[in-house]
Design an enzyme around this catalytic site. Structure first.
Site: not given
Lengths: 245, 245
Positions: B51, B53, B111, B198
């Protein structure tokens, strides 16, 4: 009172355009609201170099306004941006002479128009480029741009609703860059009629796909009839890039 | 039934995240709705590589689903995109063997994280980069990334709510590019814990501004305590870039 010249960037995708109107969110209204708050509710009117339509972006729109406040640029920028929504940003605010006029003193403008030519739509470009997934002969597009450069009566290249009587403008430069899946047009001129950049782009793209014959461009210009030119390219590809004084 | 592997791009700014939830618009729901329409209302469930966010973007998220339809990739892409909203786009859909699993078979991911370092906020970047207008020592940030590369227990670099028991992951590469007013981080690894990218970015930026001492990074890792690391960098800078099988 001090007159100030402001440079403003905005993402046009969330606005019904620059100019205040009864319905819909506008750039002018948001900036005037923010300046009003800075002046304890006293209304502050702004004048821009020109309006932009719904969905059209600005990297360096120019405005002017009068204020009793004496602040350096960085202070204006911080204060106004703190009151503005995220899709508008004031980049610079400088004190200018009291007769400076953002619209009447503008001697020229640069617009950019971004076309995304990839075959599959790109969600990150949907508000920031026009999607045109067709085979384009870029050499023909460049030839078409040469016909449009210079001083012409651009009646065929402005909205039929345009009420301005004089439609002669000088486009000093049109440059066209092609990357992997993008074509970027840059237009510089002394002034642009309503929808003029978007109609020039629409027409040049039609030349690039063969829908309009390259050789007809001079007669489209001399025909002075909006129906002769191509479609108005969509708003999302257009950026007011710079205003000259 | 044929199993299909799909590559999907989405602009996360208008979503409450990837995964279906009672409230808020989700990527999964929109894709399942579109596929359902293609299958005459028969529900089609999709499984993603993982998933993302709210506010997080994807350039090449991978999904799988089963369908009785036999279509080549271009036909799937056209049909599904015609039914999807503009902020999601299916890039490719290929028939795969019936045991392919988008999540369990993923062997690694890349990412990207984009930081905008300009002093004045940019309306065009508000949803697509984290604004960090501070002076950053990029050499220190790069040194910090070297400490984080490799196989570590990343307990300190994942949300304290993470329920997964094994928190050892291998980050095979972190590359950092600095342009005029942007820093782009690229992370590749065999797997990433919840919020891990993050938190790594937030911590490295804190090292770059001097808020966290570079030399403490190894002890932050061995301390296995989320409170030791820096803040979670905001969602808008993060892009799921590629999934490997």
């Amino acid at each position: 009172m001090q007159r100030y010249k402001g440079i403003v960037a905005y993402d046009g995708s969330g606005f019904s355009g620059y100019q205040i109107q009864p319905n819909g969110r506008t750039v002018q209204e948001e900036i005037e609201k923010a300046l009003g708050k800075m002046h304890k509710g006293k209304p502050v009117s702004i004048v821009a170099s020109g309006r932009t339509d719904a969905g059209v972006h600005a990297k360096r729109q120019v405005i002017h306004f009068d204020s009793a406040l004496q602040l350096p640029s960085e202070r204006w920028v911080k204060a106004v941006n703190g009151l503005l929504p995220g899709d508008i940003s004031v980049m610079q605010v400088d004190a200018v002479s009291s007769d400076f006029h953002a619209r009447f003193d503008a001697s020229g403008k640069t617009y950019k128009y971004v076309v995304y030519t990839g075959s599959i739509r790109d969600p990150f470009k949907r508000h920031y480029a026009a999607h045109y997934p067709y085979k384009i002969d870029i050499a023909k597009v460049k030839k078409a741009s040469e016909f449009l450069t210079g001083t012409h009566d651009f009646t065929s290249f402005c909205s039929a609703k345009t009420e301005m009587e004089k439609k002669v403008r000088t486009v000093t430069n049109i440059s066209i860059e092609q990357n992997t899946d993008e074509i970027v047009f840059t237009f510089t001129g002394n002034g642009f009629l309503y929808n003029m950049v978007r109609i020039m782009v629409g027409t040049m793209l039609d030349v690039g796909t063969g829908k309009i014959e390259l050789q007809t461009i001079p007669s489209i210009l001399t025909g002075r009839d909006r129906t002769l030119a191509g479609k108005t390219a969509p708003a999302e590809g257009l950026y007011l890039w710079e205003v000259y004084y």
